[in-house]
Design an enzyme around this catalytic site. Structure first.
Site, PDB file in Angstrom:
ATOM      1  N   GLU A  35       0.727  -1.166  -0.125  1.00 52.32           N
ATOM      2  CA  GLU A  35      -0.043  -0.023  -0.083  1.00 52.32           C
ATOM      3  C   GLU A  35       1.094   1.239  -0.160  1.00 52.32           C
ATOM      4  O   GLU A  35       1.928   1.356   0.715  1.00 52.32           O
ATOM      5  CB  GLU A  35      -0.924   0.010   1.159  1.00 52.32           C
ATOM      6  CG  GLU A  35      -1.677   1.130   1.519  1.00 52.32           C
ATOM      7  CD  GLU A  35      -2.513   1.649   0.088  1.00 52.32           C
ATOM      8  OE1 GLU A  35      -3.344   0.981  -0.142  1.00 52.32           O
ATOM      9  OE2 GLU A  35      -2.323   3.002  -0.309  1.00 52.32           O
ATOM     10  N   ARG A  37      -0.106   4.327   0.486  1.00 52.10           N
ATOM     11  CA  ARG A  37      -0.427   5.326   1.293  1.00 52.10           C
ATOM     12  C   ARG A  37      -0.066   4.903   2.721  1.00 52.10           C
ATOM     13  O   ARG A  37       0.068   3.943   3.147  1.00 52.10           O
ATOM     14  CB  ARG A  37      -1.988   5.907   1.422  1.00 52.10           C
ATOM     15  CG  ARG A  37      -2.840   5.029   1.861  1.00 52.10           C
ATOM     16  CD  ARG A  37      -4.290   5.712   2.012  1.00 52.10           C
ATOM     17  NE  ARG A  37      -4.707   5.863   0.525  1.00 52.10           N
ATOM     18  CZ  ARG A  37      -5.581   6.732   0.104  1.00 52.10           C
ATOM     19  NH1 ARG A  37      -5.666   7.906   0.820  1.00 52.10           N
ATOM     20  NH2 ARG A  37      -5.962   6.675  -1.004  1.00 52.10           N
ATOM     21  N   GLY A  41      -6.901   0.844   4.596  1.00 53.56           N
ATOM     22  CA  GLY A  41      -8.221   1.073   4.487  1.00 53.56           C
ATOM     23  C   GLY A  41      -8.674   1.851   2.863  1.00 53.56           C
ATOM     24  O   GLY A  41      -9.648   2.323   2.806  1.00 53.56           O
ATOM     25  N   GLY A 150      -7.915   0.948  -6.906  1.00 59.55           N
ATOM     26  CA  GLY A 150      -9.066   1.746  -6.543  1.00 59.55           C
ATOM     27  C   GLY A 150      -9.119   2.779  -7.655  1.00 59.55           C
ATOM     28  O   GLY A 150      -8.700   2.433  -8.933  1.00 59.55           O
ATOM     29  N   HIS A 449     -43.496  -2.671  15.899  1.00 55.17           N
ATOM     30  CA  HIS A 449     -44.162  -1.548  15.693  1.00 55.17           C
ATOM     31  C   HIS A 449     -43.755  -0.571  16.980  1.00 55.17           C
ATOM     32  O   HIS A 449     -43.879  -1.294  17.943  1.00 55.17           O
ATOM     33  CB  HIS A 449     -45.758  -1.477  15.538  1.00 55.17           C
ATOM     34  CG  HIS A 449     -46.352  -0.582  15.801  1.00 55.17           C
ATOM     35  ND1 HIS A 449     -46.464   0.574  14.666  1.00 55.17           N
ATOM     36  CD2 HIS A 449     -46.914   0.254  16.822  1.00 55.17           C
ATOM     37  CE1 HIS A 449     -47.264   1.634  14.906  1.00 55.17           C
ATOM     38  NE2 HIS A 449     -47.727   1.458  16.476  1.00 55.17           N
TER      39      HIS A 449
HETATM   40  P1  FAD Z   1      -9.483   2.100  -2.954  1.00 53.38           P
HETATM   41  O1  FAD Z   1     -10.227   2.395  -1.902  1.00 53.38           O
HETATM   42  O2  FAD Z   1      -9.459   3.440  -3.843  1.00 53.38           O
HETATM   43  O3  FAD Z   1      -8.011   1.730  -2.529  1.00 53.38           O
HETATM   44  C1  FAD Z   1      -7.093   1.469  -3.449  1.00 53.38           C
HETATM   45  C2  FAD Z   1      -5.735   1.669  -2.604  1.00 53.38           C
HETATM   46  O4  FAD Z   1      -4.546   1.192  -3.609  1.00 53.38           O
HETATM   47  C3  FAD Z   1      -5.346   3.060  -2.234  1.00 53.38           C
HETATM   48  O5  FAD Z   1      -5.248   3.201  -0.580  1.00 53.38           O
HETATM   49  C4  FAD Z   1      -4.237   3.549  -3.004  1.00 53.38           C
HETATM   50  O6  FAD Z   1      -3.355   4.159  -2.303  1.00 53.38           O
HETATM   51  C5  FAD Z   1      -3.573   1.972  -3.363  1.00 53.38           C
HETATM   52  N1  FAD Z   1      -2.683   2.044  -4.399  1.00 53.38           N
HETATM   53  C6  FAD Z   1      -2.908   2.540  -5.707  1.00 53.38           C
HETATM   54  N2  FAD Z   1      -1.899   2.211  -6.514  1.00 53.38           N
HETATM   55  C7  FAD Z   1      -0.944   1.657  -5.531  1.00 53.38           C
HETATM   56  C8  FAD Z   1       0.366   1.316  -6.064  1.00 53.38           C
HETATM   57  N3  FAD Z   1       0.807   1.301  -7.394  1.00 53.38           N
HETATM   58  N4  FAD Z   1       0.995   0.697  -5.111  1.00 53.38           N
HETATM   59  C9  FAD Z   1       0.460   0.499  -3.851  1.00 53.38           C
HETATM   60  N5  FAD Z   1      -0.861   1.135  -3.660  1.00 53.38           N
HETATM   61  C10 FAD Z   1      -1.302   1.426  -4.601  1.00 53.38           C
HETATM   62  N6  FAD Z   1     -18.440   3.996  -1.523  1.00 53.38           N
HETATM   63  C11 FAD Z   1     -19.391   3.154  -0.590  1.00 53.38           C
HETATM   64  O7  FAD Z   1     -19.754   2.032  -0.827  1.00 53.38           O
HETATM   65  N7  FAD Z   1     -20.206   3.839   0.115  1.00 53.38           N
HETATM   66  C12 FAD Z   1     -19.997   5.319   0.457  1.00 53.38           C
HETATM   67  O8  FAD Z   1     -20.645   6.055   1.363  1.00 53.38           O
HETATM   68  C13 FAD Z   1     -18.881   5.937  -0.293  1.00 53.38           C
HETATM   69  N8  FAD Z   1     -18.776   7.184  -0.118  1.00 53.38           N
HETATM   70  C14 FAD Z   1     -17.493   7.616  -0.777  1.00 53.38           C
HETATM   71  C15 FAD Z   1     -17.379   9.050  -0.517  1.00 53.38           C
HETATM   72  C16 FAD Z   1     -16.063   9.716  -1.129  1.00 53.38           C
HETATM   73  C17 FAD Z   1     -16.082  11.157  -0.982  1.00 53.38           C
HETATM   74  C18 FAD Z   1     -15.559   9.056  -2.081  1.00 53.38           C
HETATM   75  C19 FAD Z   1     -14.289   9.813  -2.661  1.00 53.38           C
HETATM   76  C20 FAD Z   1     -15.833   7.759  -2.370  1.00 53.38           C
HETATM   77  C21 FAD Z   1     -16.771   7.065  -1.773  1.00 53.38           C
HETATM   78  N9  FAD Z   1     -17.124   5.646  -2.285  1.00 53.38           N
HETATM   79  C22 FAD Z   1     -18.260   5.077  -1.351  1.00 53.38           C
HETATM   80  C23 FAD Z   1     -16.560   4.850  -2.839  1.00 53.38           C
HETATM   81  C24 FAD Z   1     -15.424   3.931  -2.406  1.00 53.38           C
HETATM   82  O9  FAD Z   1     -14.722   4.776  -1.513  1.00 53.38           O
HETATM   83  C25 FAD Z   1     -14.708   3.123  -3.355  1.00 53.38           C
HETATM   84  O10 FAD Z   1     -15.615   2.486  -4.135  1.00 53.38           O
HETATM   85  C26 FAD Z   1     -13.893   2.114  -2.860  1.00 53.38           C
HETATM   86  O11 FAD Z   1     -12.932   2.785  -1.631  1.00 53.38           O
HETATM   87  C27 FAD Z   1     -13.247   1.158  -3.811  1.00 53.38           C
HETATM   88  O12 FAD Z   1     -12.263   0.392  -3.130  1.00 53.38           O
HETATM   89  P2  FAD Z   1     -10.883  -0.380  -3.715  1.00 53.38           P
HETATM   90  O13 FAD Z   1     -10.342  -1.313  -2.402  1.00 53.38           O
HETATM   91  O14 FAD Z   1     -11.248  -0.717  -5.133  1.00 53.38           O
HETATM   92  O15 FAD Z   1      -9.876   0.998  -3.887  1.00 53.38           O
END
Ligand code: FAD
Length: 470
Positions: A35, A37, A41, A150, A449
């Site tokens: 990861e 960051r 999470g 992501g 209820h």
């Molecule tokens: P992400 O959560 O994007 O995680 C990907 C991780 O990969 C990141 O930490 C990144 O740093 C890491 N990464 C990327 N490239 C590399 C690399 N080359 N090397 C190492 N690490 C890397 N969804 C909901 O279901 N409910 C909600 O209420 C909701 N609210 C949201 C509100 C906001 C403001 C935003 C922006 C999004 C919201 N979402 C919500 C969407 C949700 O956050 C995403 O759908 C979800 O986080 C996707 O998960 P993921 O595991 O695919 O990727």
């Protein structure tokens, strides 16, 4: 000493990657997660789902002191906002949850490396990843690699983010003061949630949406009701409107909007661009392993979540489907179980979607518009929260539940809720849809209820014109 070969390298520790890692470890795989960051999470915990809900909660409390408490006979004479405390509370929640994932990794003996991962040319069976952390470069080898990198906010070419005037959701979650005038470009989930937060805290908020309705994927009647409700709360909402250009002047940012009736100028202090997200593949080295993204910028996968390159898999926002945390997590579990030879499946027809505005919007299954377009016959039942005792007691009685079902068997095709606690109520709808349940199943289930959930039972009864209170 011979090189260590992991069973699985997971790139990205968002709700897709971290859940996949835990499930894979539970199934006996030797897993490492990379990861980039500082905390685990992903977007969800650090700058998405969780921080936005924390601020929605805080801002709702404040708005209640301004607009609702008097009705309960409670007077709050000098309520004020301490943004730094609000942000500190939000950060505390993030820290607790991201730290919780680190503990889960420990408990499941998952190795976790902070660094940026890049795929390097390698053969199936021994896939390789280069990890850069500061000056140090590591090379890791695994039998399988899961890409869960992501997505990032989509940047419009004529509205480049500068973190100050033109901001994205990440910036909007960390403002240090309430902007006087906030223009939100994009009337989707993120734009409306962030617009609601800052409007409740006192900003004059204008939302512009290019399409004719807010949350374009929502049921049309639900979107109409939300539009009315948000306008009542003081948000200016302009559909069929585009922001084409802007200029910074002494009195603020002058944004030129193109509406159905011609051009209009709006002056604001900040522009939040929330026009969608694009999969994050920058620097990931897809070319080195023969991978290409599709037109949406995502990686196509098969039923095992394997990409076109054997041994390399993708889930979450990086793979096709709705960009939602729970979709990413479901895929993470199913990916790991299929890697272990199990025949698990994600039920893509039963993925709930929620917008945490007031009123909340939640849906699962098909909308009326989708059923009409597909030529599917259906019956519909609706029940309003205004006729629900619990809703009246809470003081939040805007909205309704709509149940869509097949005309003969009454099998449920979709449930759409706009109203109080819709985000929680939708779970009952998802359960009934996932077991192929009918309006009869909902109607014969005894609901406590007084509860908001009684609206679901009544809406199911309304499909056959049998609602008791409607
Ligand atoms: P992400 O959560 O994007 O995680 C990907 C991780 O990969 C990141 O930490 C990144 O740093 C890491 N990464 C990327 N490239 C590399 C690399 N080359 N090397 C190492 N690490 C890397 N969804 C909901 O279901 N409910 C909600 O209420 C909701 N609210 C949201 C509100 C906001 C403001 C935003 C922006 C999004 C919201 N979402 C919500 C969407 C949700 O956050 C995403 O759908 C979800 O986080 C996707 O998960 P993921 O595991 O695919 O990727």
């Amino acid at each position: 000493m011979s090189e260590k070969i992991y069973d699985l390298i997971v790139i990205g520790a968002g709700p897709g990657g971290y859940v996949a890692a835990i499930r894979a470890a539970q199934l006996g795989f030797n897993v490492v997660v990379i990861e980039k960051r500082a905390t685990l999470g992903g977007v969800c915990l650090n700058e998405g789902c969780i921080p936005s809900k924390a601020l929605l909660e805080s801002s709702e409390h404040y708005a209640k002191t301004q607009h609702e408490f008097a009705d309960h006979g409670i007077s709050v004479s000098d309520a004020s906002i301490d943004i730094s405390q609000m942000m500190a509370r939000k950060q505390g929640i993030i820290d607790k949850l991201t730290g919780g994932i680190a503990s889960l990794f420990k408990k499941n003996k998952i190795e976790s490396i902070r660094g940026t991962a890049e795929l390097i040319a390698s053969e199936a069976g021994a896939r390789k990843v280069k990890v850069t952390r500061g000056e140090e470069v590591l090379e890791l080898t695994a039998k399988a690699i899961l890409l869960a990198t992501g997505s990032e906010a989509f940047q419009l070419p004529h509205l480049p983010f500068d973190g100050e005037n033109i901001i994205n959701a990440r910036d909007a979650l960390s403002l240090t003061e309430v902007p006087k005038r906030l223009l939100v470009v994009g009337g989707g989930v993120i734009g409306l949630e962030m617009g609601s937060v800052w409007s409740r805290l006192g900003a004059e908020v204008t939302v512009v949406e290019m399409l004719p309705q807010l949350i374009p994927s929502a049921d049309g009647q639900v979107a109409q009701t939300l539009l009315r409700s948000l306008k009542k709360q003081g948000l200016e909402i302009m559909t069929k409107t585009r922001l084409d250009k802007f200029s910074k002047q002494d009195d603020g940012i002058h944004a030129t909007l193109t509406t159905e009736k011609g051009e209009q100028e709006v002056v604001c202090d900040k522009i939040l661009v929330a026009t969608g997200r694009r999969a994050e593949t920058t620097g990931l080295g897809l070319e080195a392993v023969g991978l290409q993204v599709n037109k949406q910028g995502q990686l196509e996968v098969d039923e095992n979540y394997q990409t076109a390159t054997p041994g390399i898999y993708a889930i979450g926002d990086l793979a096709p489907g709705p960009m939602l945390a729970h979709k990413a997590s479901e895929e993470g579990v199913v990916f790991a179980e299929r890697l272990a030879g199990q025949q698990s499946k994600v039920h893509y027809d039963v993925i709930p979607a929620v917008t945490y505005t007031w009123p909340e919007v939640a849906s699962v299954g098909k909308t009326e518009e989708e059923l009409k377009e597909a030529g599917t016959e259906y019956k519909s039942g609706k029940f309003f929260f205004a006729a629900n005792g619990r809703a009246l007691c809470t003081g939040m009685s805007d909205g309704f539940v709509k149940v869509l079902a097949t005309p003969e068997s009454g099998r449920i095709l979709g449930i759409h809720i706009i109203g109080p606690q819709a985000s929680e109520l939708i779970a009952e709808a998802a359960v009934v849809l996932s077991f192929g349940g009918s309006v009869h199943d909902l109607a014969v289930t005894c609901h406590a209820h007084p509860t908001l959930a009684e609206t679901i039972k009544e809406a199911a009864l309304a499909v056959n014109k049998e609602a008791i209170h409607g």
